[in-house]
Write an enzyme that holds these catalytic residues in place. Sequence first.
Site, mmCIF file in Angstrom:
data_model
loop_
_atom_site.group_PDB
_atom_site.id
_atom_site.type_symbol
_atom_site.label_atom_id
_atom_site.label_comp_id
_atom_site.label_asym_id
_atom_site.label_seq_id
_atom_site.Cartn_x
_atom_site.Cartn_y
_atom_site.Cartn_z
ATOM 1 N N ASP A 62 -6.556 1.273 -7.205
ATOM 2 C CA ASP A 62 -6.077 0.072 -6.927
ATOM 3 C C ASP A 62 -6.882 -1.284 -6.442
ATOM 4 O OD1 ASP A 62 -3.538 0.841 -7.279
ATOM 5 O OD2 ASP A 62 -2.965 1.201 -5.228
ATOM 6 N N LYS A 84 -4.001 -5.624 -9.714
ATOM 7 C CA LYS A 84 -3.966 -7.059 -10.237
ATOM 8 C C LYS A 84 -5.265 -7.508 -10.431
ATOM 9 C CE LYS A 84 0.409 -9.294 -8.668
ATOM 10 N NZ LYS A 84 0.958 -8.537 -7.767
ATOM 11 N N MET A 131 2.425 -7.429 3.840
ATOM 12 C CA MET A 131 2.996 -8.374 2.784
ATOM 13 C C MET A 131 3.923 -9.420 3.352
ATOM 14 S SD MET A 131 3.454 -5.216 -0.006
ATOM 15 C CE MET A 131 3.987 -4.044 1.142
HETATM 16 N N1 SAH Z 1 -0.930 1.620 1.593
HETATM 17 C C1 SAH Z 1 -1.676 0.100 2.180
HETATM 18 C C2 SAH Z 1 -0.841 -0.849 2.220
HETATM 19 C C3 SAH Z 1 -0.453 -1.395 0.659
HETATM 20 S S1 SAH Z 1 0.486 -2.620 0.858
HETATM 21 C C4 SAH Z 1 -2.122 0.670 3.707
HETATM 22 O O1 SAH Z 1 -1.712 1.888 4.335
HETATM 23 O O2 SAH Z 1 -2.421 -0.173 4.337
HETATM 24 C C5 SAH Z 1 -0.387 -4.032 0.766
HETATM 25 C C6 SAH Z 1 -0.547 -5.058 2.027
HETATM 26 O O3 SAH Z 1 -1.294 -4.022 2.912
HETATM 27 C C7 SAH Z 1 -1.101 -6.077 1.888
HETATM 28 O O4 SAH Z 1 -0.235 -7.083 1.407
HETATM 29 C C8 SAH Z 1 -1.517 -6.513 3.451
HETATM 30 O O5 SAH Z 1 -0.358 -6.858 3.962
HETATM 31 C C9 SAH Z 1 -1.858 -4.916 3.751
HETATM 32 N N2 SAH Z 1 -3.416 -4.755 3.713
HETATM 33 C C10 SAH Z 1 -3.859 -3.796 2.948
HETATM 34 N N3 SAH Z 1 -5.343 -3.812 3.187
HETATM 35 C C11 SAH Z 1 -5.582 -4.903 3.946
HETATM 36 C C12 SAH Z 1 -6.683 -5.770 4.634
HETATM 37 N N4 SAH Z 1 -7.748 -5.180 4.302
HETATM 38 N N5 SAH Z 1 -6.419 -6.639 5.144
HETATM 39 C C13 SAH Z 1 -5.212 -7.043 5.564
HETATM 40 N N6 SAH Z 1 -4.024 -6.590 4.951
HETATM 41 C C14 SAH Z 1 -4.352 -5.538 4.336
#
Ligand code: SAH
Length: 285
Positions: A56, A78, A193
């Site tokens: 991803d 994306k 998000m």
């Molecule tokens: N499975 C992932 C979340 C996926 S949804 C997890 O457990 O972290 C994607 C969202 O996760 C993004 O829109 C943001 O809100 C958050 N996110 C993921 N990586 C991030 C990062 N490095 N910094 C800030 N927000 C992050």
Amino acid sequence: MSTEFTSDSYSKTLFEGLPEFQPGWVWLVGGGPGDRGLLTLHAINAIRQADAIVYDALVDETILSFARPNILVEFAGKRGGRPSPKQNDITLRLIALAKEGKRVLRLKGGDPFIFGRGGEEALGLVGAEVPFRVVPGITAGIGGLCYAGIPATHRDINQSVTFLTGHDQTGSMPDALNWDAIAKGSQVIVMYMAMKHLRSITAKLLAAGRDPHEGAAVICNATTPRQAVLVSDLQSIAEETEKSGLKPPALCVVGNVVRMRDGLDWLGFATQGKTLTATPLKPKE
Ligand code: SAH
């Protein structure tokens, strides 16, 4: 006499006893929030053995260098404004690769089961009778907060923490959430998000009686070299975020744990010599 370790014997010992990746299996693996130092040994063990990796956006691509040469590597996020493949197409792709007898690694950002659709992909595999394993990862809501110097819980402040997503499948604010109940019952709210609807979300929390001066922060690109943290309060965070031009991926935190950053921003201390205080909750003079 001490045992002499070479880098080879180190890696042999490190990976010994960890599971062997069987052909025809899919492993759904959490890659952590960005910093590759936050990968688990299980994740590296999977990358080292995989025949195909489907990954991803939000996964640090340098970790793919642990993979064997000439394996199949596919990007499923994306890119360059082009829409990401449909979730169902990704699941079908995983099934097809596994049925070819490949060891298929599905590498996902953070933790696969936290807002990561890991459950949907896994159920698709169950339906197609493809065997699978799931490796948890450090979710952004935990790892990202830590890198911002904000503890998800602190004994003087909260005994619970709520993770929520700021938009649902359709991209709107999630209808299923009872914002009033969240405002009243969640001591600390960690939002994934939530950038798009931050103004409406904070308005709902305030309307439900949440303290306008409560701490709030936005953490962008957490744990990466591009990490940026904006600290404000609940009533101003949305406007300040808009002014700052900060973009997703970002987390938004609401709660007075944000105030702990004055004492706990270890990264700011380590990289910029920031001065920390041992009494971050004491009112400022
Ligand atoms: N499975 C992932 C979340 C996926 S949804 C997890 O457990 O972290 C994607 C969202 O996760 C993004 O829109 C943001 O809100 C958050 N996110 C993921 N990586 C991030 C990062 N490095 N910094 C800030 N927000 C992050």
